[in-house]
Each structure stands twice: as structure tokens, then as C-alpha cells.
Motif scaffolding. Structure first.
Motif, PDB file in Angstrom:
ATOM      1  N   GLN A   1     -27.846  31.513 -70.622  1.00 58.93           N
ATOM      2  CA  GLN A   1     -28.169  31.877 -69.244  1.00 58.93           C
ATOM      3  C   GLN A   1     -29.614  32.343 -69.192  1.00 58.93           C
ATOM      4  O   GLN A   1     -30.499  31.590 -68.840  1.00 58.93           O
ATOM      5  N   CYS A   2     -29.888  33.592 -69.602  1.00 57.97           N
ATOM      6  CA  CYS A   2     -31.300  34.012 -69.587  1.00 57.97           C
ATOM      7  C   CYS A   2     -32.074  33.368 -70.723  1.00 57.97           C
ATOM      8  O   CYS A   2     -33.273  33.164 -70.613  1.00 57.97           O
TER       9      CYS A   2
ATOM     10  N   ILE B   1     -32.798  34.568 -73.803  1.00 55.65           N
ATOM     11  CA  ILE B   1     -33.583  35.382 -74.742  1.00 55.65           C
ATOM     12  C   ILE B   1     -32.902  35.441 -76.112  1.00 55.65           C
ATOM     13  O   ILE B   1     -33.575  35.499 -77.138  1.00 55.65           O
TER      14      ILE B   1
ATOM     15  N   LYS C   1     -19.047  29.932 -74.089  1.00 57.94           N
ATOM     16  CA  LYS C   1     -19.710  28.622 -74.132  1.00 57.94           C
ATOM     17  C   LYS C   1     -20.555  28.469 -75.397  1.00 57.94           C
ATOM     18  O   LYS C   1     -20.767  27.346 -75.878  1.00 57.94           O
TER      19      LYS C   1
ATOM     20  N   LYS D   1     -36.019  26.362 -73.416  1.00 62.68           N
ATOM     21  CA  LYS D   1     -35.336  27.572 -73.884  1.00 62.68           C
ATOM     22  C   LYS D   1     -34.597  27.361 -75.193  1.00 62.68           C
ATOM     23  O   LYS D   1     -34.296  28.339 -75.876  1.00 62.68           O
TER      24      LYS D   1
ATOM     25  N   TYR E   1     -41.541  34.093 -72.256  1.00 60.86           N
ATOM     26  CA  TYR E   1     -40.995  35.327 -71.675  1.00 60.86           C
ATOM     27  C   TYR E   1     -42.122  36.358 -71.577  1.00 60.86           C
ATOM     28  O   TYR E   1     -43.214  36.158 -72.126  1.00 60.86           O
TER      29      TYR E   1
ATOM     30  N   GLU F   1     -33.481  41.574 -73.769  1.00 65.41           N
ATOM     31  CA  GLU F   1     -34.948  41.637 -73.762  1.00 65.41           C
ATOM     32  C   GLU F   1     -35.413  43.000 -73.249  1.00 65.41           C
ATOM     33  O   GLU F   1     -35.084  43.390 -72.128  1.00 65.41           O
TER      34      GLU F   1
ATOM     35  N   ILE G   1     -37.368  35.719 -67.965  1.00 63.36           N
ATOM     36  CA  ILE G   1     -36.794  37.066 -68.044  1.00 63.36           C
ATOM     37  C   ILE G   1     -35.518  37.030 -68.872  1.00 63.36           C
ATOM     38  O   ILE G   1     -34.643  36.189 -68.653  1.00 63.36           O
ATOM     39  N   GLY G   2     -35.442  37.954 -69.827  1.00 68.42           N
ATOM     40  CA  GLY G   2     -34.325  37.980 -70.759  1.00 68.42           C
ATOM     41  C   GLY G   2     -33.211  38.910 -70.311  1.00 68.42           C
ATOM     42  O   GLY G   2     -32.876  39.868 -70.996  1.00 68.42           O
ATOM     43  N   GLY G   3     -32.652  38.615 -69.163  1.00 62.40           N
ATOM     44  CA  GLY G   3     -31.556  39.428 -68.642  1.00 62.40           C
ATOM     45  C   GLY G   3     -32.068  40.556 -67.776  1.00 62.40           C
ATOM     46  O   GLY G   3     -33.152  41.102 -68.003  1.00 62.40           O
TER      47      GLY G   3
ATOM     48  N   PHE H   1     -29.559  42.036 -64.726  1.00 61.84           N
ATOM     49  CA  PHE H   1     -28.293  42.609 -64.233  1.00 61.84           C
ATOM     50  C   PHE H   1     -28.523  43.753 -63.248  1.00 61.84           C
ATOM     51  O   PHE H   1     -27.662  44.611 -63.079  1.00 61.84           O
TER      52      PHE H   1
ATOM     53  N   ILE I   1     -32.700  33.861 -63.863  1.00 60.52           N
ATOM     54  CA  ILE I   1     -32.118  34.623 -64.976  1.00 60.52           C
ATOM     55  C   ILE I   1     -30.933  33.897 -65.576  1.00 60.52           C
ATOM     56  O   ILE I   1     -30.542  34.163 -66.703  1.00 60.52           O
ATOM     57  N   GLY I   2     -30.334  32.970 -64.812  1.00 62.06           N
ATOM     58  CA  GLY I   2     -29.118  32.385 -65.363  1.00 62.06           C
ATOM     59  C   GLY I   2     -28.898  30.945 -64.979  1.00 62.06           C
ATOM     60  O   GLY I   2     -27.770  30.469 -64.944  1.00 62.06           O
TER      61      GLY I   2
ATOM     62  N   TYR J   1     -22.302  26.848 -64.761  1.00 61.79           N
ATOM     63  CA  TYR J   1     -23.001  28.134 -64.649  1.00 61.79           C
ATOM     64  C   TYR J   1     -22.214  29.136 -63.809  1.00 61.79           C
ATOM     65  O   TYR J   1     -22.377  30.350 -63.981  1.00 61.79           O
TER      66      TYR J   1
ATOM     67  N   GLY K   1     -20.006  30.459 -66.338  1.00 60.97           N
ATOM     68  CA  GLY K   1     -20.810  31.346 -67.192  1.00 60.97           C
ATOM     69  C   GLY K   1     -20.974  32.727 -66.577  1.00 60.97           C
ATOM     70  O   GLY K   1     -20.884  33.745 -67.262  1.00 60.97           O
ATOM     71  N   GLN K   2     -21.212  32.764 -65.248  1.00 64.48           N
ATOM     72  CA  GLN K   2     -21.299  34.063 -64.576  1.00 64.48           C
ATOM     73  C   GLN K   2     -19.971  34.805 -64.675  1.00 64.48           C
ATOM     74  O   GLN K   2     -19.920  36.008 -64.932  1.00 64.48           O
TER      75      GLN K   2
END
Lengths: 159, 752
Positions: free
Chosen positions: A100-101, A103, A143, B23, B30, B212, B260-262, B264, B485-486, B643, B646-647
Motif C-alpha cells: 500500500q504505502c 515503505i 496479500k 515501489k 520517499y 516511515e 509517504i510511508g504510511g 493513518f 498512501i495506499g 486495494y 487491502g484497506q
């Protein structure tokens, strides 16, 4: 602080650099050599975002001093793909939407490749166990695990 | 479980995300990957005390260290007075914003920034921090929401008075705000109820836990122009905050959102950006700052710890007739917390005619709390769902039965006044009922159990902008302001592609800086696929209309005589595919750029999520294992189902971590004792089974493609579902989060 000359190999390429004795390999990879694909998440060996291969062994590069790279073979995420194709774990991460992100992704990919090099036919539990040192906060791992199992299948079939 | 694609060609498919290859090859840049010539490295000195008056700071030794280029303290921040500033998401008190970046008079939490250094290396900057001498007058700290409200508690802000029901009481207190919602006559309804249950609950402070760390790189040019590269959920709100803290016009600031690494919710506020900017100004060189992991835990996020009391009443038929909530949230060091959102969620899954919601926003000596995925909803879902299960038990009903009987639906008026448009709570509960998981046997053995729960997030609209340039080869370059972000580049591009009959791959989405796209609000509130997707849809319509004019020129007809359907322009016997027409723009007047801005608050559709959790409890150790877990959520329309899943999976696992492991451990004097990923234990791959997903689609009539937004509701139900499963397994049900092993063991000891 005077610097130390280090000769190493990164993704197959002989590489030299100067570093301070206190610098981690992660810091030198990222800030000196520009290998920013290797990520910093915690700098204390608890998240796995900085995973690299050192002589084929999975290592948190934040826990290794740069001077310890002398004479070693270093593998980073930048070295996974060949010029004409992604590594199967990279391809399967894309197909399964296993990021997703993104990182943590380089660390997971390096760790997953190390797993498949070590155990080409892992069970779900073996994948979960091997990757337990890599933290992901976005995906819930589902996943990622499926992508690695699928990549193993592909590696297995083409072997 | 797959979603239907409703006759669409792109929506509902699973293309590989546009930024995917970058990615998986390590090439995506990033925030911390930013590299500039002459770059300095900045570090922050943080208060070791949870509550202390700063008497003096002597930076002279740090300044003298070779390699140090600049040193700052809070008094170096411009003082624009104590005003309210509007950052696009409601007014904020400037003094609080500024003092959280660098403290001036008081340190209000352990980890509060008090000084900063820029040097030629990060190590020299770190050495310089040790040379800064700060004299503190240590004050007593208060860390618990109820203690902080008591008379005689240590007061964090000398001038803070309680705002009560919109009025300033003039009463000095840590209680920043007290407000209430009422619907009908709750007292009368409770008096008439056949069954009334009341319980109290507590939840620990938890962190968003993005992998991150926060980072910022700033370059202050000689002409007064500032560029900031950062990992942020919102480049425009970052620009507004930097402008406010530095008392400079936004026109002089460009924020470049890096990958951006997350986030929330935790990467909406700025921490390092203004500091890096001032260090750059003082040193004349660009400055990069990366927060340490301990500092991320000590100083950013977290989301509030809470004390919640829920009372609910039902009649004999199982109809819930009254509800009453007391919700007290720790907002951390500064007010403006998230209890308002909690009030919107606490009874949101039920149709209840009479009720009251009483809310308290309280400052304590912890970092300023911020949003964390459906902020406020998880704490109150944990409480409400427990009481609903108790009502069901008293009435001899199944947990699912009482929920279906009382489900909120279209037209339900919530206690806080909102009347629901078309909503999918009932459909989500029905999908639980109809699932293979629900109908399968409960885990065998004496210590296995199953629980269900439901939760909600209202979602938001806010402003988004898109521009779309048509390329001569028939592709489109799509520029948006929403940081991704996702996978939202793709969910937004897919809506654009659907509208013009293109393939997802023919649209090239890009996230632009604040000088290159119109204002776009934060990536938050599950709004990007909804609102930025809508902007992309509108921009596509703009492109379509312009291309109709071009086709009309070529065919020498009126534009109104050209029709567009499924990627083909037609007029009479003429027809031309999008790609062919794109190749003929030069001869018909030059480039075509579509553009759109939206502010679609009125069409927002909330989302419900529900869980089935199977657990096994080890009664000796108190450890809870998740054996099987299903999440159901209403997506409205699932644009990219993978996705969406995934969320749902990611939010569920964050909820599982909140349920079982995660909490801030403070020592008695307010020091955070578990500021690492070793000790603040988020779930690992080994802790979990696969997370099964069922996407429900009750299209949102307020959006052109029916999108609701799926980012958040999924975090709310897991703690309650797991608590119910624990009770089903071993007969005890914790009323405090996390439900860690020692708490389970203690509960079992108490019950035997």
C-alpha cells in the motif's frame, strides 16, 4: 573523525567508500552511496525495512556497521530485478496488490527472496515465520503472504 | 469474494498500480530519500520531563561545536501573537501549534521538542544536542483523563478555561471542552425500558505506527522562497501550517509531497517542517531532518486513551429504546481532540429514538493526540458493542439478531442529529449472516470462541483538484493533489479512464506539489477515491466536451451534434476513437487540458464494517490467538477491489493490534517506557491468519460512481468482536484495551 576506506561489492558491482567507524551500513548505503531503496523505519533492528543480503544472509543494515561491509557481497532491493524483468517476488507483489504505502516493501522483497533462495517451497506458516521480522502496518500481511507463496510456486515451476 | 463491476469496463477490475514498479524496485522517492547539494542534517532536543517549566536554555557550547551550522530554540519561532488560524480544517490556536513544534515556556510531555541543531552530519548534530543545557523546573504530571479533570490536578495550561456547551465558563481546568448531544427524552425512555445495561470502559493510548518516521527537508532561498520536501498526508495543509508557524504568506512556500510511508491520520500535523525551514534560513543551506523511532512514539500521533461509559435500554421485543454515553478523551498536551468524532460514531450503527451523548475533551501530559483511522470510533465501538451484546444476552437474543433488529438504515436520525442518506449497515450485517464463516461451526475445544461486531465511519468530502492533459498518442497525463498512501493514484485514474472509455494504463496519474495543482485537502477521512475520484471524473467530462468541439471542427458540424460513448466520438456517419482524435489536436487548435475542482461534502456516504472473529484463549498464559477473521464492509462501489480488500485487511489488523497488544506504557513520572517497535508491539505476520474479506456494495447516490470510501470503518469493530469471542471462549470479557495476557489471566482468576 577520520574515515576508513572500505572495499565491498554491492549488487554485483565492486564498490569503494569512505566512512566513519560509527556509521551504520544503512546510513552509508542511503546517504553516501545513494541506495535509497533500502529504508529506515526504526534504526534499531525491529522493523526490517532496511533488510539487505550480506553474503546471502538476511541482515538489518541498521544493525551492521559500514566498516563490516569490507570484503562482503551486499544485495539490496535495487539489485533484485534484471534489466529486462522483475524478480518473481517483485512481480507477484504487484499482481497481488501486496503493497500500500510501499515503505516496508523493499525489506519484504529482500527478505522474501532470501526465503525462496533458502527454501523454494515454503508453507504459509514458514512464510509467516520467516517474514515476522518485517513489519507492515498497511496490509495486514494477507496479500504479502499470498504474493510470496505465488512467487514460490513460479520459482518452483521454472526451476 | 469479488465485487460486481456493474457494467463498467475499468471500475471493478484490478490493474497493476501505476507507481508499483517504482515501489518494488526501490526507485520511488520517499521524504527521507530527498538528496540536495550542500545538505545539512537536523536533530531535535526533546524534554525528558512530562511536565516542566523551561527556565533557561544555553546553546553556546552546541553552537561552538565544529560542523554545527545553526541552533534554534522556541523563542526563534516568529511570534505572531495568540490568534486563531484557519488551516482549512477548522480554526486552530496558533500558540498551541507553534508550541508543539518547539516549546517556549513549558514542556508538556516527555519528548516535547525544546531545541534543534543543523550540522554537517547527523552524528555531529546529535553530539551538539548533548551540549545544549536546559534548566527545567519539573512539575507534577497528570496522565489519566479522569485524574486530569479532578479539582487540584496539575494544570497544563495556566490560562486554559473550560468551554461548556459553547460558552467560556472562565473556570480554569484541564477540561478543554464539554459538550452534549440529545435526541428525544432519554430519561423517560430508560424509565420505560424493560432491560437496562450500563458498563464502563477504558482504552489505552495507541499509536498509528506507520513504518516511515516523520521527515522534512527544507531549502530557504536568499529571495525568501521556501521549498519543503516531506512525507505528508496533505501538502496544502502542511503549507498552511508552516505558513502559520513561520508567520509567512503561503505564496512564499512550496511543499513537495514525496512518497509517504504510511500516515493513518498521524501525518497531517507538521512537526519538523517549520524547524527544518528555520534551520535552513539560519544556516543558508538545505536541511534534512528524520525523526528517530523513539521520537515518533514520544512526540507524534498518538490517538487518545479514553474512559467511556455506555448505558442502553431495550424493550422485551429487543428494540433498543434509549442510549446514553459519557465519553472522555485524552487530547494530549493541547486541546482539540477527537471526542467530537467519537460522538458521531458511538451509536451510529443503531436506530435509537431517545438518547444523550456527553463528551469531554481533556488535556494530559502526553503528546498532542491526532487522528488514527476512523478517529474516535474504535474506542466507542468497543464499548457500545459490549453493551449491545449484554442486552441481547438479557433478552435471550443472538448478537446478530439484536443488531439486525436495531440496525441503522436510510432515514435513521442519529442522536447527534444527522439523518442517514442511503446506508449499508443492514446489508453488511446480512452479509455476516450469510457468510460461510458465520455458518461454519464455532472453533472446537474448551477455549475457542466466536464474536461479531459492527462499526462505522462517516467519511468526509472536502476539496480536490485535478488537471488532465491529453497526449497525442491517446493517453492522458492526470495531475492531482492527493498524496497517495495506499494506491489512490490508481483508484482515481480508473475513474478518469472509465469516464472516457480508456484503459487504466492509458491514464498516467501524478501527485503534484502545491505550486502545480489546485488546492487539495488531506488524504484522510477516506476521501481520496471519493472526492479526488470525483474531480477526475469531472476533469474527464471537461476533456470529453473539448474533444467533442474538436471532432465537430473536423466534421464541420455543431459541437452539440457530436456524441460520445465508450471511447468513441460520433456524429451522423462520422466516428472517431478517442485515440485517433487525440492525434489530431494540432490541426484543430492545439493542446487539450481538462480541469476540475470539487468540494462535495453533500454527497458523502458513510461506511459500515463488521467482523466475525474466531479466537482461542490460553487460560494459563492469557494469550489470545486469532484463528479466523472475516471483515465485511460497504464500499459503495469498489473501484479497485484488491486495494479495497487491502484497506479492509490492514484496518482490521490495526484493530487487532489495538485489541490485543498495543498501548503506551508510561512510568509514574510520565516517561514513555516502550518507545520502540520491540516494546510497542504491532502485529507481525506470525500473529495472524489470512484476513477474509467480503465487499458489500450499496452504491452511494451522492457520487457519480457510487463510491463511499473504505479506508477507515474497518478499524472500529475488531476489539469488540475479539472481546466477544474471548467471552464466548472462556467466559470473561475485558472492559479495558488492550486485552493483554495478564488482563485475561486476572479476569479468569477473578471469575473462578
Amino acid at each position: 573523525m577520520s574515515k576508513i576506506h572500505v572495499q565491498t561489492t554491492i549488487n554485483g558491482e565492486p564498490t569503494e567508500f569512505l566512512c566513519e567507524p560509527r556509521q551504520s551500513l544503512l546510513e552509508v548505503l542511503r546517504e553516501t552511496l545513494g541506495f535509497t531503496g533500502t529504508k529506515e523505519g526504526c534504526n534499531d533492528g525491529n522493523c526490517g525495512a532496511c533488510s539487505i543480503a550480506v553474503d546471502g544472509v538476511l541482515v538489518d543494515s541498521c544493525l551492521m556497521l559500514a566498516v563490516e561491509a569490507e570484503g562482503k557481497e551486499i544485495g539490496t532491493v535495487e539489485g533484485l530485478a534484471s534489466p529486462d524483468s522483475l524478480h518473481p517476488v517483485q512481480q507477484k507483489f504487484l499482481e497481488h496488490a501486496a503493497l500500500q504505502c510501499g515503505i516496508c516493501t523493499p525489506g519484504f522483497l529482500v527478505a522474501s527472496k532470501a526465503l525462496l533462495d533458502h527454501n523454494p517451497n515454503p508453507s504459509e506458516h514458514e512464510v509467516r515465520h520467516w517474514l515476522a521480522g518485517n513489519l507492515c502496518r498497511c496490509t495486514g500481511y494477507d496479500k504479502i503472504i499470498r504474493a510470496v507463496l505465488d512467487a514460490a510456486e513460479e520459482v518452483h515451476q521454472s526451476a | 469474494m469479488s465485487a460486481t463491476n456493474g457494467g463498467y469496463k475499468v471500475i471493478g477490475t484490478r490493474p497493476i498500480r501505476h507507481d508499483g514498479v517504482d515501489k518494488v524496485t526501490g526507485r520511488a522517492i520517499y521524504g527521507a530519500d530527498t538528496r540536495l547539494a550542500g545538505l545539512l542534517y537536523g536533530q531535535v532536543l526533546r524534554s525528558p520531563h512530562a511536565h516542566a517549566r523551561i527556565k533557561s536554555i544555553d546553546t553556546s557550547k552546541a553552537v561552538a561545536l565544529p560542523g554545527v551550522k545553526a541552533v534554534l530554540t522556541g523563542t526563534d519561532l516568529p511570534d505572531a501573537g495568540d490568534q486563531m488560524v484557519d488551516l482549512g480544517e477548522g480554526p486552530a490556536r496558533l500558540k498551541y501549534l507553534r508550541d508543539n513544534v518547539l516549546a517556549t515556556d513549558k514542556a508538556l510531555y516527555s519528548g516535547h521538542p525544546v531545541a534543534a541543531v543543523a550540522a554537517t552530519s547527523a552524528h555531529i548534530a546529535e553530539e551538539a544536542l548533548d551540549l545544549i543545557e536546559v534548566e527545567y523546573e519539573v512539575l507534577e504530571a497528570v496522565l489519566d483523563v479522569r485524574e486530569a479533570m479532578q479539582e487540584g490536578a496539575p494544570q497544563l495550561h495556566d490560562d486554559m478555561t473550560t468551554q461548556e456547551f459553547g460558552e467560556d465558563t472562565g473556570r480554569k481546568s484541564n477540561l478543554a471542552t464539554h459538550f452534549e448531544h440529545r435526541l428525544g427524552d432519554a430519561d423517560k425512555a430508560f424509565a420505560e425500558a424493560d432491560v437496562v445495561v450500563e458498563r464502563e470502559f477504558q482504552t489505552a493510548t495507541v499509536h498509528q505506527g506507520y513504518i516511515e518516521p516523520h521527515n522534512a527537508t527544507a531549502s530557504w532561498n536568499a529571495d525568501g522562497q521556501l521549498t519543503v520536501w516531506t512525507s505528508t498526508q496533505g501538502s496544502f495543509t502542511a503549507r498552511a501550517q508552516v505558513g502559520a508557524v513561520l508567520d509567512m504568506p503561503i505564496s512564499r512556500i512550496k511543499v513537495v509531497p514525496q512518497e509517504i510511508g504510511g500516515g493513518f491520520g498521524g501525518k497531517i500535523p507538521v512537526y519538523l517542517e517549520p524547524v527544518a525551514a528555520l534551520l535552513s534560513k539560519a544556516s543558508g543551506q538545505p536541511v534534512k531532518m528524520i525523526m528517530t523511532r523513539p521520537a515518533v512514539f514520544e512526540s507524534t500521533g498518538p490517538t487518545p486513551g479514553s474512559y467511556v461509559k455506555i448505558k442502553m435500554g431495550a424493550d422485551k421485543s429487543g428494540k433498543i429504546v434509549a442510549a446514553d454515553a459519557y465519553i472522555a478523551f485524552e487530547s494530549g498536551a493541547y486541546p482539540g481532540g477527537l471526542v467530537g468524532a467519537a460522538a458521531m460514531c458511538v451509536f451510529s450503527c443503531y436506530d435509537i429514538p431517545d438518547g444523550r451523548i456527553d463528551c469531554y475533551d481533556v488535556v494530559v501530559n502526553k503528546p498532542r493526540s491526532f487522528a488514527y483511522r476512523a478517529p474516535g470510533s474504535t474506542q466507542v465501538a468497543f464499548a457500545t458493542e459490549h453493551v449491545v451484546d449484554l442486552l441481547a444476552a438479557e433478552l435471550g437474543m443472538e448478537p446478530l439478531e439484536i443488531r439486525l433488529k436495531n440496525t441503522a438504515t436510510t432515514g435513521t436520525r442519529r442522536i447527534d442529529g444527522v439523518v442517514y442518506p442511503k446506508m449499508g449497515c443492514k446489508e453488511v450485517l446480512e452479509a455476516i449472516r450469510d457468510s460461510e464463516h458465520y455458518q461454519s461451526p464455532v472453533p472446537a475445544g474448551p477455549n475457542g470462541g466466536r464474536g461479531i461486531s459492527v462499526g462505522y465511519w462517516f467519511n468526509v468530502g472536502l476539496k480536490s483538484s485535478c488537471t488532465a492533459s491529453v497526449n497525442s498518442d491517446g493517453t492522458v497525463s492526470l495531475v492531482e493533489g492527493s498524496t497517495d498512501i495506499g494506491g489512490t493514484r490508481t483508484s482515481v485514474a480508473m475513474q478518469f479512464a472509465e469516464t472516457l472509455g480508456l484503459r487504466a494504463e492509458d491514464v498516467k496519474p501524478q501527485v503534484a506539489d502545491t505550486d502545480s495543482i489546485g488546492h487539495t485537502d488531506v488524504t484522510g477521512g477516506s476521501r481520496v477515491t471519493y472526492a479526488t475520484g470525483w474531480a477526475a471524473y469531472k476533469a474527464a467530462l471537461d476533456v470529453r466536451d473539448q474533444l467533442c468541439e474538436r471532432a465537430a471542427q473536423l466534421w464541420e458540424v455543431e459541437a452539440g451534434q457530436v456524441e460520445f460513448d465508450d471511447g468513441v466520438f460520433r456524429s451522423g456517419d462520422n466516428e472517431m476513437a478517442f485515440k485517433e482524435l487525440a492525434g489530431r489536436l494540432e490541426e484543430t487548435g492545439g493542446p487539450v487540458i481538462g480541469r476540475a475542482t470539487v468540494d462535495p461534502d453533500s454527497g458523502v456516504g458513510g461506511s459500515f464494517a463488521a467482523n466475525i472473529a474466531d479466537v482461542e484463549v490460553d487460560p494459563e498464559t492469557g494469550k489470545v490467538d486469532i484463528l479466523r477473521f472475516t471483515v465485511v464492509q460497504d464500499a459503495g462501489r469498489a473501484i479497485h477491489p484488491a486495494y479495497v480488500e487491502g484497506q479492509m485487511q490492514g484496518g482490521s489488523v490495526q484493530g487487532i493490534g489495538w485489541a490485543l497488544n498495543e498501548e503506551y506504557f508510561y512510568s509514574g513520572d510520565g516517561h514513555l517506557d516502550n518507545s520502540s517497535f520491540l516494546d510497542y508491539r504491532i502485529p507481525t505476520s506470525l500473529d495472524l491468519p489470512m484476513i477474509e474479506t467480503i465487499i458489500v456494495e450499496v452504491p452511494n447516490p451522492g457520487h457519480p460512481y457510487g463510491v463511499r470510501g473504505v479506508g477507515e470503518a474497518n478499524i472500529a469493530p475488531p476489539p469488540a468482536a475479539i472481546a466477544a469471542a474471548i467471552e464466548d471462549a472462556v467466559g470473561v470479557r475485558p472492559q479495558e484495551l488492550p486485552m493483554k495476557p495478564d488482563r485475561i489471566v486476572a479476569a479468569l482468576a477473578g471469575s473462578s
